[in-house]
Every structure is written in C-alpha cells, then in structure tokens.
Design an enzyme around this catalytic site. Structure first.
Site, mmCIF file in Angstrom:
data_model
loop_
_atom_site.group_PDB
_atom_site.id
_atom_site.type_symbol
_atom_site.label_atom_id
_atom_site.label_comp_id
_atom_site.label_asym_id
_atom_site.label_seq_id
_atom_site.Cartn_x
_atom_site.Cartn_y
_atom_site.Cartn_z
ATOM 1 N N ARG A 25 -15.620 11.182 9.249
ATOM 2 C CA ARG A 25 -14.489 11.870 9.330
ATOM 3 C C ARG A 25 -14.036 13.007 8.550
ATOM 4 N NH1 ARG A 25 -10.146 7.359 9.004
ATOM 5 N NH2 ARG A 25 -8.917 8.982 9.164
ATOM 6 N N LYS A 50 -8.576 -2.347 5.334
ATOM 7 C CA LYS A 50 -8.700 -2.593 4.192
ATOM 8 C C LYS A 50 -7.580 -3.708 3.383
ATOM 9 C CE LYS A 50 -9.053 1.764 3.290
ATOM 10 N NZ LYS A 50 -9.466 3.125 3.328
ATOM 11 N N HIS A 63 0.709 -1.296 -0.030
ATOM 12 C CA HIS A 63 0.027 -0.053 0.015
ATOM 13 C C HIS A 63 0.787 1.255 -0.256
ATOM 14 C CE1 HIS A 63 -3.485 2.435 0.543
ATOM 15 N NE2 HIS A 63 -2.640 3.344 1.579
ATOM 16 N N ASP A 93 -15.444 1.165 7.711
ATOM 17 C CA ASP A 93 -14.475 1.938 7.197
ATOM 18 C C ASP A 93 -15.017 3.065 6.567
ATOM 19 O OD1 ASP A 93 -11.628 3.085 7.247
ATOM 20 O OD2 ASP A 93 -11.815 2.624 5.151
ATOM 21 N N SER A 96 -7.648 2.568 9.430
ATOM 22 C CA SER A 96 -8.580 2.469 8.142
ATOM 23 C C SER A 96 -7.547 1.792 7.094
ATOM 24 C CB SER A 96 -8.710 3.744 7.790
ATOM 25 O OG SER A 96 -9.194 4.127 6.329
HETATM 26 N N1 URA Z 1 -6.286 6.694 3.389
HETATM 27 C C1 URA Z 1 -7.241 5.750 4.019
HETATM 28 O O1 URA Z 1 -7.508 4.746 3.273
HETATM 29 N N2 URA Z 1 -7.860 6.110 5.352
HETATM 30 C C2 URA Z 1 -7.566 7.033 6.072
HETATM 31 O O2 URA Z 1 -8.111 7.464 6.899
HETATM 32 C C3 URA Z 1 -6.849 8.266 5.437
HETATM 33 C C4 URA Z 1 -6.352 7.850 3.998
#
Ligand code: URA
Ligand code: CA
Length: 435
Positions: free
Chosen positions: A169, A188, A83, A162, A184
């Site tokens: 948020r 994923k 990532h 999320d 977060s």
């Molecule tokens: N990217 C994400 O996937 N989550 C966040 O909270 C911020 C940036």
C-alpha cells in the site's frame, strides 16, 4: 475455482466480496501465489469502491489468521487493549496502563518502537535505568496475573499479511483507505490477544487523519468490525491539532507521565487519559457506566495507587523505581535553551508535525530504523493554543545535548503561531463511538 482476476473485477464494479474471496486473496498474497500486480489492482479497487462492515471483518480475521496469535487465556479477566492512531507527544499509554490496572483491569500490553518524532512506548520506558522489555510468554502472563500489568515488546510473527500488504500500500498510493486502515489496526490488536479494544482516533495537523470527518469514519469502521468479530470496542475522536501535553521527548514524556499519575499533569493529557481509561474500565467489565469508571480512576490517581503500580511495573521489569519520587534520576540533557516569542499576542496555532520534527532533529526520534535515540532530549512547550504571550517571553524550552540548536529554535519560532486575535481552543475530545 476462485480466480484473482474475477475478484478484482468484482470489486472494480463495486460489488461486495464474499468471505471466501477475501480469504483467498489474503492467503494467496501472503503465501506469494498472488503477485504484487494483482494485489495492487485489488487494493486500488478497494480504495475507490470501499468495503462494507462485513467485508472489513472478513479482511481483519483473514489477516489475524495469517500468523501467530498471542494466547492470553491464562490471564484472569477481560484483557483490554488500547490503540492510538498516533500523534505528537502522546504519552497516554504510560499513564493509562497503570491507571486502569490499578482499577483491576488486566493490562497485558505489547508495544512498539517505530519511527517518528519521538520513540514509541518501549523506548520511553527504556529511558528508565535498567528497565527491560523482554519477558518470556510465561513471565509475561505471570506478571499480569500478579500485578495486573506488564509492558513488553512484540514477539512472534503477528499478522504477516498486514505487514506485506502495508508495504505494498505504501508504494501504490493505497494507504489512506479507511477500510484498509481499519482492518489493519484491528487485526493487530486481535492477534495480540485483546478481548476488548479502546481506540483513540486523532485528527488534525499532527495526526494520520487530517480531518474530523475522516477520523470519525475510521472510528466507526473499527467499532463496526469489533462488533462483527465479537470484540467489545469503543472509540473516541480526539484533537491532534497541537501536541498533547507539554513534553515531547522520551525521558521528558516519562516525567510528564509520572506527574500526571500524581494528578499534577497537563490538563489535556489528564483529560484524555481519564476519558480513554473510563472506556477501558467499562469494556473491561469493572464498571457499568463511564461516570462510575471515571470516579474509580480519579480515586487511584488521588490515593497514589496508580503511581505505586507504575513503580511496581518498573521494579518487576528490572528498573529503578526511585525515579517516580525523584525525577532527576531520569536522563537529563546538558543544555536547556529557551525559545522566545518574537511578538506579543495569542497563540493561535501549533503545527504539531513540525514541532515533532524539531524534537526528532534534536535526537528524540528515529528517521530510519538504525538511528539511535537520545533519551534526554526534546522540547517542553510553555504555551498552548489560546494562551497569551508577551514579546520576549519564553514559549518553549529545548533540551539538548548539543549547544548548536539554531535549527530547532527557528522551527519552533516559525511553527508556534502568534497573532492579535484570540482563537477558540479546539475541543480535545470529539464524539464517543460505541457499539
Ligand atoms: N496504521 C496501521 O496500523 N495500519 C494502517 O493501515 C494505517 C496506519
Ligand atoms: Ca506530551
């Protein structure tokens, strides 16, 4: 019985939440039994009081369990995912996936499109004629077992908690909380089936994290979560104070990726891929040390195995592999317009964000989900920080399907800074963070 008001109060007072409390919050908010105002209050309390590694791990796993999880158990080997926290002209996935797969690490990649300066990995791949990103789960698994490599669009309902929390948020000024970002991102990756995770956390003008300190803290948080949930995780901090490589645009970045797989890519992009790739091979169990992994990567770059595998990927997913040998088969813009230096000196700064915006305005990216991308257009830089420039020399080339590119020209002239004094090049790779 747990009550949301007590959980908010506890975090407001700086105490540590239990697993039960975190699960209660995530499940309740996802199901709609906890209202936005209470969730907002808790998020703000977390923003100010933080969360320890244990709490972050519980939050991560609660979000993973809120939706579907991709089952990659039919794929042999350790599935490693990468990532990147994102930047301008970041083409690494296109290069890393075949590079690492050619060393025997299975890459079962689910990618996204997203909004921004250019398209995401999926958009870039779709600039290759015929390439499709929809495979059934069975075909996906079979392809990874056969080739060690597949790249598809995300399917299924992954981490709905999320998604819902992120939207909240976004409107409650609680996006830039490191524990919330870390959980977060990790949720994923885990829901998408990763056994091991490599993270590229960028800092600088073109990145989500503006300072090296914040990027380091985010990387450390994610590596700590990985440890708690038994996923091997490594991270690096890398510089995003200028765009990565020279190309910014979809087909332009595919061309740059192919050049890099041939060993003829930009120095910074090549170095970043070798660094991240080495980590992927180590967490994937195919090498003991980073230097050993790096040697393997250099070998598959030099002997053409990685490029051939990229061709195999294209062919397996319906595309025309001939483009890897003939770049002119990729989409090409009607006009190439040089941007000239208005003075002599050294390049001291390239505002990645604004240069990315110039690419987006040419049509390389989406401002809203409905926008269509023009695969051919974008910008190819000719100078990076530290380079010498002569007045009147070309510093960038705009690839456009419209002749009227004045706005992009002035953005580039304004945001490629030239001064008398030479500056120190920002180091590309910061620290490596391991478990
Ligand atoms: N990217 C994400 O996937 N989550 C966040 O909270 C911020 C940036
Ligand atoms: Ca690039």
């Amino acid at each position: 019985m747990l009550r949301m008001v007590n959980i908010i109060e506890k975090k407001r007072n700086g105490q540590t939440l239990t697993k039960e409390e975190i699960v209660f919050f995530v499940e309740g908010y996802t199901a709609g039994t906890i209202p936005d105002y209470q969730a907002s209050a808790l998020l703000m309390a977390i923003y100010f009081k933080g969360m320890d590694a244990e709490e972050q791990a519980h939050l991560t796993m609660a979000m993973v369990l809120s939706g579907e999880q991709i089952d990659l158990s039919e794929i042999e080997g350790i599935k490693v995912d990468k990532h990147s926290t994102g930047g301008v002209g970041d083409t690494t996935t296109l290069i890393l996936a075949p590079l690492v797969a050619a060393c025997g690490v299975p890459v079962a990649k689910m990618s996204g499109r997203g909004l921004g300066h250019t398209g995401g990995t999926l958009d870039k791949l779709e600039s290759i004629k015929g390439f499709h990103i929809e495979l059934t789960n069975e075909a996906f698994v079979a392809q990874v077992n056969r080739l060690k490599l597949a790249v598809i669009g995300q399917s299924g309902n992954l981490t709905p908690a999320d998604r819902k929390l992120y939207a909240l948020r976004d409107v409650t000024a609680t996006v830039d909380s490191i524990p919330l970002i870390a959980s977060s991102i990790m949720s994923k990756k885990i829901a998408a089936g990763a056994d091991a995770i490599v993270l590229d956390v960028k800092s600088g003008d073109g990145a989500f994290m503006k300072t090296a300190e914040d990027a380091r803290a985010l990387a450390e948080s994610m590596v700590a979560i990985g440890k708690k949930v038994a996923k091997k995780t490594m991270a690096i901090r890398s510089d995003m104070s200028q765009p990565l490589g020279y190309a910014i645009g979809n087909a332009l970045e595919v061309k740059e990726a192919i050049q890099t797989l041939k060993g003829k890519g930009p120095e910074d992009l090549t170095e970043l891929c070798l660094t991240l790739g080495s980590q992927m091979i180590v967490v994937g169990g195919k090498a003991k040390t980073l230097p050993e992994a790096r040697t393997m990567l250099v070998t598959v770059m030099k002997n053409g195995a990685a490029l051939k595998l990229f061709g195999d990927l294209i062919e397996a997913q319906g595309g025309d592999r001939a483009c890897i040998y003939d770049l002119s088969l990729l989409p090409t813009a009607k006009f190439e317009i040089d941007v000239y230096a208005s003075r002599s000196g050294y390049v001291t700064k390239l505002d990645a964000d604004d240069i990315g915006t110039a690419a987006m305005l040419l049509g390389a990216g989406r401002a809203t989900k409905e926008d269509k991308i023009d695969m051919a257009v974008g910008i190819v830089l000719k100078k990076k920080i530290g380079d010498v420039v002569k007045k009147g020399e070309s510093i960038a080339v705009i690839h456009s399907n419209r002749e009227d590119v004045e706005h992009a020209v002035s953005l580039l002239q304004e945001h490629i800074h030239i001064a008398d004094e030479v500056v120190v090049k920002p180091p590309l790779i910061g620290e490596i963070i391991t478990q």
